[in-house]
Write a protein that holds these residues in place. Structure first.
Motif, PDB file in Angstrom:
ATOM      1  N   PHE A 135      12.617  -1.802  10.494  1.00 39.69           N
ATOM      2  CA  PHE A 135      13.692  -2.783   9.631  1.00 39.69           C
ATOM      3  C   PHE A 135      14.703  -3.805  10.545  1.00 39.69           C
ATOM      4  O   PHE A 135      14.531  -3.269  11.889  1.00 39.69           O
ATOM      5  N   GLU A 136      15.071  -4.733   9.809  1.00 40.98           N
ATOM      6  CA  GLU A 136      16.045  -5.607  10.758  1.00 40.98           C
ATOM      7  C   GLU A 136      17.282  -4.471  11.018  1.00 40.98           C
ATOM      8  O   GLU A 136      17.339  -3.369  10.254  1.00 40.98           O
ATOM      9  N   LYS A 137      18.127  -4.881  11.732  1.00 36.87           N
ATOM     10  CA  LYS A 137      19.434  -4.091  12.327  1.00 36.87           C
ATOM     11  C   LYS A 137      20.202  -3.638  10.836  1.00 36.87           C
ATOM     12  O   LYS A 137      20.863  -2.636  10.710  1.00 36.87           O
ATOM     13  N   ASP A 138      20.057  -4.412   9.679  1.00 35.33           N
ATOM     14  CA  ASP A 138      20.803  -4.206   8.700  1.00 35.33           C
ATOM     15  C   ASP A 138      20.182  -3.048   7.765  1.00 35.33           C
ATOM     16  O   ASP A 138      20.914  -2.435   6.945  1.00 35.33           O
ATOM     17  N   GLN A 139      19.264  -2.488   8.079  1.00 35.67           N
ATOM     18  CA  GLN A 139      18.424  -1.637   7.524  1.00 35.67           C
ATOM     19  C   GLN A 139      18.169  -1.609   6.127  1.00 35.67           C
ATOM     20  O   GLN A 139      17.841  -0.686   5.468  1.00 35.67           O
ATOM     21  N   VAL A 140      18.087  -2.925   5.850  1.00 35.45           N
ATOM     22  CA  VAL A 140      17.632  -3.342   4.372  1.00 35.45           C
ATOM     23  C   VAL A 140      16.469  -3.988   4.407  1.00 35.45           C
ATOM     24  O   VAL A 140      15.446  -3.768   3.639  1.00 35.45           O
ATOM     25  N   THR A 141      16.346  -4.897   5.208  1.00 35.05           N
ATOM     26  CA  THR A 141      15.157  -5.916   5.272  1.00 35.05           C
ATOM     27  C   THR A 141      14.076  -5.478   6.292  1.00 35.05           C
ATOM     28  O   THR A 141      14.380  -5.357   7.156  1.00 35.05           O
ATOM     29  N   PRO A 142      12.978  -5.109   5.628  1.00 33.79           N
ATOM     30  CA  PRO A 142      11.730  -4.470   6.489  1.00 33.79           C
ATOM     31  C   PRO A 142      11.502  -5.486   7.483  1.00 33.79           C
ATOM     32  O   PRO A 142      11.553  -7.002   7.081  1.00 33.79           O
ATOM     33  N   TYR A 143      11.113  -5.532   8.703  1.00 30.16           N
ATOM     34  CA  TYR A 143      10.945  -6.486   9.518  1.00 30.16           C
ATOM     35  C   TYR A 143       9.850  -7.439   9.339  1.00 30.16           C
ATOM     36  O   TYR A 143       8.639  -6.863   8.826  1.00 30.16           O
ATOM     37  N   GLY A 144      10.110  -8.650   9.442  1.00 32.07           N
ATOM     38  CA  GLY A 144       9.225  -9.732   8.936  1.00 32.07           C
ATOM     39  C   GLY A 144       9.158 -10.182   7.441  1.00 32.07           C
ATOM     40  O   GLY A 144       8.352 -11.007   7.175  1.00 32.07           O
ATOM     41  N   GLY A 149      13.840 -11.116  -0.526  1.00 31.59           N
ATOM     42  CA  GLY A 149      12.834 -11.322  -1.180  1.00 31.59           C
ATOM     43  C   GLY A 149      11.508 -10.424  -0.718  1.00 31.59           C
ATOM     44  O   GLY A 149      11.799  -9.279  -0.041  1.00 31.59           O
ATOM     45  N   PHE A 150      10.380 -10.839  -1.328  1.00 30.73           N
ATOM     46  CA  PHE A 150       9.306 -10.134  -0.808  1.00 30.73           C
ATOM     47  C   PHE A 150       8.068 -10.997  -0.323  1.00 30.73           C
ATOM     48  O   PHE A 150       8.069 -12.051  -0.409  1.00 30.73           O
ATOM     49  N   PRO A 151       7.555 -10.282   0.672  1.00 31.34           N
ATOM     50  CA  PRO A 151       6.173 -10.710   1.175  1.00 31.34           C
ATOM     51  C   PRO A 151       5.048 -10.849   0.183  1.00 31.34           C
ATOM     52  O   PRO A 151       5.167 -10.138  -0.857  1.00 31.34           O
ATOM     53  N   GLY A 152       3.816 -11.399   0.540  1.00 28.96           N
ATOM     54  CA  GLY A 152       2.673 -11.422  -0.449  1.00 28.96           C
ATOM     55  C   GLY A 152       2.161  -9.969  -0.367  1.00 28.96           C
ATOM     56  O   GLY A 152       2.565  -9.138   0.349  1.00 28.96           O
TER      57      GLY A 152
END
Ligand SMILES: Nc1ncnc2c1ncn2[C@@H]1O[C@H](COP(=O)(O)OP(=O)(O)OP(=O)(O)O)[C@@H](O)[C@H]1O
Ligand SMILES: N[C@@H](CCC(=O)O)C(=O)O
Ligand SMILES: [Mg+2]
Length: 356
Positions: A135-144, A149-152
Motif C-alpha cells: 500500500f501507499e503510505k496512506d495505508q488506503v491506496t494499494p501500491y500502483g 479509483g480502481f485498476p483494470g
C-alpha cells in the motif's frame, strides 16, 4: 516530513565496529501480529542461542504485561545474519516469558516447540506461501492503484511483467535477497492475482524452524518496506469485492508421506483434518471469514473439502503428488496474517499426535 538521505546514512553504516556485534532482538508483540525490536551490543559473535543473554522489555508498552509488573523476558530462539547492518551483525528471534520463565499468554512458540519435539520422529516439513499486499503510505491506496479509483480487473497481474501489471517488484526482490542473505530459506517469489499483491514461499523447513523462518521473514519485509516508504499489509482481504484475498497456504508432509506409498498417509491425514475443520479455522487467522468465501481461489469457510489440483478446495493435493503416489498436501485455509507457530502446531496435533 523531511526525507532522510540514505547516502548519508551509508557513510556511517560502512564504519568498522571492530569486534562489537549489534544484535537486533526481535519478538512478536501483544496483538500476536505486530513485531517489535531493539538492539544491544555484544562483545563477540555468538555461535549459538545459548551464548546469547536473556533480555527484557517493557511489556506495558506492547500490550503484554500490566504496568505494575511490566518486565517481560526475551529468550533468544534463533539467530539470523542481519541483512540491514550486514557484516557480523545479527537478528535474534526471541520468545517471551514472565520473570519466572513461564511463557506469557501470547507466546505461541512455546507450545509449538513442544509439539514439534513430540513429533520429531515423523520429521514434519512445512512450506509456507506468504501472500502480502503493498500500500501507499496512506495505508488506503494499494501500491500502483490510481488514488481513489480502481485498476483494470484481475487477469494480467498474476506472475505479470511490465509497468502495466507488476507494481512493487523492487520490494519483492529486495526482500528475497535480504532473506537469502539472512539464512531464510525462501524458495521463490511471484506477483499475485490482485495488483500490488505478491507472494514468497519459505521452506521446506523442518518442525519449529518453519515458524521461526516465517516470522523473521515478515520482520525483514517490514524493514524493507520501511526503507522504501511503502506499507505492507497482511490483511486476509485487503480490498473488499471482486479482488483476491491474501492467504498463507501451508504445505505439509511427514517422512511417511514422502516415502513410497505415502499417498495413503496423506489421505489418512486429510480425513483427520476433516473432523477438526472448525478447530483449525478458529486459529487460521483473524478476519479469514472475509476471505474464505468460496470465490477467488478459496473454499467456503463452512465446508471442508479436498481434491487434486483444486484451488477451490480447503486442501489441494498437488498433481505431482498424485502422479508419484507420495509427497505433500497444501492446506489453503490459513490467512496471510496467521501465526505459523499456531498453524503448524495445530496441524501436527491433528494429523500426528491426535491431540484435541
Ligand atoms: N514435501 C514437502 N513438504 C512440505 N513442503 C514442501 C514439500 N515440497 C515442497 N514444499 C514447499 O511447498 C511450497 C510450495 O509453494 P508453491 O508456491 O510452489 O506452491 P503452489 O501451491 O503451487 O503455489 P500457488 O498456490 O501460489 O499456486 C514451497 O515452499 C516448497 O518448498
Ligand atoms: N490469493 C489466494 C490464493 C491464490 C493462489 O493460489 O495463488 C488466497 O487467498 O488464498
Ligand atoms: Mg499455493
Amino acid at each position: 516530513m523531511s526525507k532522510l538521505d540514505r547516502a548519508v546514512y551509508d557513510t556511517y553504516a560502512s564504519l568498522d565496529t571492530g569486534s562489537y556485534v549489534q544484535a537486533e532482538y526481535v519478538w512478536i508483540g501483544g496483538s500476536g501480529q505486530d513485531l517489535r525490536c531493539k538492539t544491544r551490543t555484544l562483545d563477540k559473535v555468538p555461535t549459538s542461542v545459548a551464548e546469547l543473554p536473556i533480555w527484557n522489555f517493557d511489556g506495558s508498552s506492547t500490550g503484554q504485561a500490566p504496568g505494575e509488573d511490566s518486565e517481560v523476558m526475551l529468550k533468544p530462539a534463533a539467530i539470523f545474519k542481519d541483512p540491514f547492518r550486514r557484516g557480523h551483525h545479527i537478528l535474534v528471534l526471541c520468545d517471551c516469558y514472565k520473570p519466572d520463565m513461564t511463557p506469557i499468554p501470547s507466546n505461541t512458540r512455546f507450545d509449538a516447540a513442544r509439539v514439534m519435539e513430540a513429533a520429531k520422529a515423523h520429521v514434519p516439513w512445512f512450506g509456507i506461501e506468504q501472500e502480502y499486499t503493498l500500500f501507499e503510505k496512506d495505508q488506503v491506496t494499494p501500491y500502483g492503484w490510481p488514488k481513489g479509483g480502481f485498476p483494470g480487473p484481475q487477469g494480467p497481474y498474476y506472475c505479470g511483467a511490465g509497468a502495466h501489471s507488476a507494481f512493487g517488484r523492487l520490494i519483492a526482490d529486495a526482500h528475497y535477497r535480504a532473506c537469502l542473505y539472512a539464512g531464510v530459506r525462501v524458495s521463490g517469489i511471484n506477483a499475485e492475482v490482485m495488483p500490488g499483491q505478491w507472494e514468497y514461499q519459505v521452506g521446506p523447513c523442518t518442525g519449529i524452524e518453519s515458524g521461526d523462518q516465517l516470522w523473521i521473514s515478515r520482520y525483514i519485509m517490514l524493514r524493507v518496506c520501511e526503507d522504501f516508504g511503502v506499507h505492507v499489509s497482511f490483511d486476509p482481504k485487503p480490498i473488499p469485492g471482486d479482488w483476491n484475498g491474501a492467504g498463507c497456504h501451508t504445505n505439509v508432509s511427514t517422512k511417511a508421506m514422502r516415502e513410497d506409498g505415502g499417498m495413503a498417509k496423506i489421505i489418512e491425514a486429510l480425513e483427520k483434518l476433516k473432523l477438526k475443520h472448525k478447530v483449525h479455522i478458529a486459529v487460521y487467522g483473524t478476519g479469514n471469514e472475509r476471505r474464505l468465501t468460496g470465490r477467488h481461489e478459496t473454499a467456503s469457510i463452512d465446508q471442508f473439502s479436498y481434491g487434486v489440483a483444486n484451488r477451490g478446495a480447503s486442501i489441494r493435493i498437488p498433481r505431482t503428488a498424485e502422479a508419484d503416489g507420495k509427497g505433500y498436501f497444501e492446506d489453503r485455509r490459513p490467512a496471510s496474517n496467521m501465526d505459523p507457530y499456531t498453524v503448524t502446531g495445530r496441524i501436527i496435533k491433528t494429523i500426528v499426535l491426535d491431540e484435541a
